[in-house]
Design a protein around this motif. Sequence first.
Motif, PDB file in Angstrom:
ATOM      1  N   GLU A 115       0.812  -1.216   0.000  1.00  0.00           N
ATOM      2  CA  GLU A 115       0.000   0.000   0.000  1.00  0.00           C
ATOM      3  C   GLU A 115       0.847   1.269   0.000  1.00  0.00           C
ATOM      4  OE1 GLU A 115      -2.531  -0.440   3.386  1.00  0.00           O
ATOM      5  OE2 GLU A 115      -4.031  -1.624   2.293  1.00  0.00           O
ATOM      6  N   ASN A 116       2.119   1.144   0.361  1.00  0.00           N
ATOM      7  CA  ASN A 116       3.021   2.296   0.404  1.00  0.00           C
ATOM      8  C   ASN A 116       4.246   2.018  -0.469  1.00  0.00           C
ATOM      9  OD1 ASN A 116       1.894   4.109   2.826  1.00  0.00           O
ATOM     10  ND2 ASN A 116       1.726   1.957   3.425  1.00  0.00           N
ATOM     11  N   TYR A 117       3.974   1.471  -1.644  1.00  0.00           N
ATOM     12  CA  TYR A 117       5.040   0.991  -2.531  1.00  0.00           C
ATOM     13  C   TYR A 117       6.067   2.086  -2.837  1.00  0.00           C
ATOM     14  CZ  TYR A 117       7.256  -1.548  -6.339  1.00  0.00           C
ATOM     15  OH  TYR A 117       8.170  -2.188  -7.137  1.00  0.00           O
ATOM     16  N   ALA A 118       5.597   3.264  -3.252  1.00  0.00           N
ATOM     17  CA  ALA A 118       6.499   4.346  -3.659  1.00  0.00           C
ATOM     18  C   ALA A 118       7.371   4.817  -2.506  1.00  0.00           C
ATOM     19  CB  ALA A 118       5.694   5.510  -4.222  1.00  0.00           C
ATOM     20  N   LEU A 119       6.816   4.790  -1.300  1.00  0.00           N
ATOM     21  CA  LEU A 119       7.548   5.281  -0.131  1.00  0.00           C
ATOM     22  C   LEU A 119       8.806   4.463   0.135  1.00  0.00           C
ATOM     23  CD1 LEU A 119       7.457   7.343   2.207  1.00  0.00           C
ATOM     24  CD2 LEU A 119       6.231   5.631   3.545  1.00  0.00           C
ATOM     25  N   PHE A 120       8.745   3.155  -0.158  1.00  0.00           N
ATOM     26  CA  PHE A 120       9.869   2.278   0.164  1.00  0.00           C
ATOM     27  C   PHE A 120      10.687   1.897  -1.073  1.00  0.00           C
ATOM     28  CE2 PHE A 120       6.739   1.627   3.538  1.00  0.00           C
ATOM     29  CZ  PHE A 120       7.532   1.874   4.649  1.00  0.00           C
ATOM     30  N   GLN A 121      10.639   2.733  -2.109  1.00  0.00           N
ATOM     31  CA  GLN A 121      11.398   2.451  -3.327  1.00  0.00           C
ATOM     32  C   GLN A 121      12.896   2.609  -3.116  1.00  0.00           C
ATOM     33  OE1 GLN A 121       9.296   4.796  -6.459  1.00  0.00           O
ATOM     34  NE2 GLN A 121       9.487   2.912  -7.632  1.00  0.00           N
ATOM     35  N   THR A 122      13.288   3.587  -2.302  1.00  0.00           N
ATOM     36  CA  THR A 122      14.711   3.787  -2.031  1.00  0.00           C
ATOM     37  C   THR A 122      15.003   3.336  -0.600  1.00  0.00           C
ATOM     38  OG1 THR A 122      14.165   6.103  -1.523  1.00  0.00           O
ATOM     39  CG2 THR A 122      15.132   5.642  -3.670  1.00  0.00           C
ATOM     40  N   THR A 123      15.048   2.038  -0.435  1.00  0.00           N
ATOM     41  CA  THR A 123      15.319   1.440   0.869  1.00  0.00           C
ATOM     42  C   THR A 123      16.741   0.916   0.889  1.00  0.00           C
ATOM     43  OG1 THR A 123      13.000   0.787   0.986  1.00  0.00           O
ATOM     44  CG2 THR A 123      14.485  -0.213   2.581  1.00  0.00           C
ATOM     45  N   HIS A 124      17.401   1.085   2.009  1.00  0.00           N
ATOM     46  CA  HIS A 124      18.824   0.757   2.111  1.00  0.00           C
ATOM     47  C   HIS A 124      19.120  -0.698   1.794  1.00  0.00           C
ATOM     48  CE1 HIS A 124      22.787   0.363   4.232  1.00  0.00           C
ATOM     49  NE2 HIS A 124      22.946   1.512   3.618  1.00  0.00           N
TER      50      HIS A 124
END
Length: 297
Positions: free
Chosen positions: A83-92
């Motif tokens: 549901e928050n796909y875009a938010l976690f696109q740049t994850t370490h």
Amino acid sequence: MSTNNLPVLASNQVDVENFVDRIKKHMSDATFAWRQISEILAEAANEFGCDSDKMKSLRKQTGFSKSKVSKLIAIATSKRLSENYALFQTTHAWTVLYEVTKLTDEEFDTLLENVSVGDIITQSTVNKARKKTVKEPDPYKTVFNLQIDLNALKSGMFSGTDYEELYNAIEKIQNTLNYVRVVETNQFENDAARYVAEIEREFDKAVRKEYSAALSSYKSRSSDKTMFGAYTKEELNQLMRDKDYAAAFDALDSDRFDQARLYEEASSKVEAKRANKFGPLVRPHNEFANTEIQSAA
């Protein structure tokens, strides 16, 4: 002294932002790749069953431990991540995505309040969202320290099957002995991640080589040098940058992109390189067999 002619440094800031954008793009690609892998594993688990022989065979051939597969499937099936796909696109790292799945609803809400799309979300970011609790002194101390020859691990001489067998033995200890806690490190999973990344790089290298040959062949056959199928040269390059390889090769009317074959060749090359590099460094396989348990100094 006049300062009217001092240089303006605004362009440096633009340069920095350019580097940041490029780094974030690669981080986004890496996160996307791990999400795809997690979805494939979830699909396989749904098809075969998590504890089936086919899933064991899959883990063996990919070098993924049972624990890692379980964590990746948790990522694939997490409603909050989808549901928050875009938010976690740049994850370490993919491990950070897994930590997000473990947050309580309250902690997850706190995380959402403190991050925005485009932020690089690290383990520290997730930890800050966790509800702070006063920890009691940990009474558990290390009595045995199990070690694996790292060169054997990297060369493939200590395989995923070996790790699975070791994991099952240790899991039995955890489940049958009282007052014992088993703590797993990320050593095996980290090397598995490096192994997958090495294959991806080798695969991309092989694809670019095939693409160059397909492009040359297309140009030799086509009278129009400005269009490639329905695409301009820039649009074709963008397909390659987006790793939409199938579309790019289709535009060139080429069957040179055989994903299964190229992945197999990439895997074989990486395995051979690792065996040649680390194999000679492996200590004797029975170095500590039938000997006294080594005591720490």
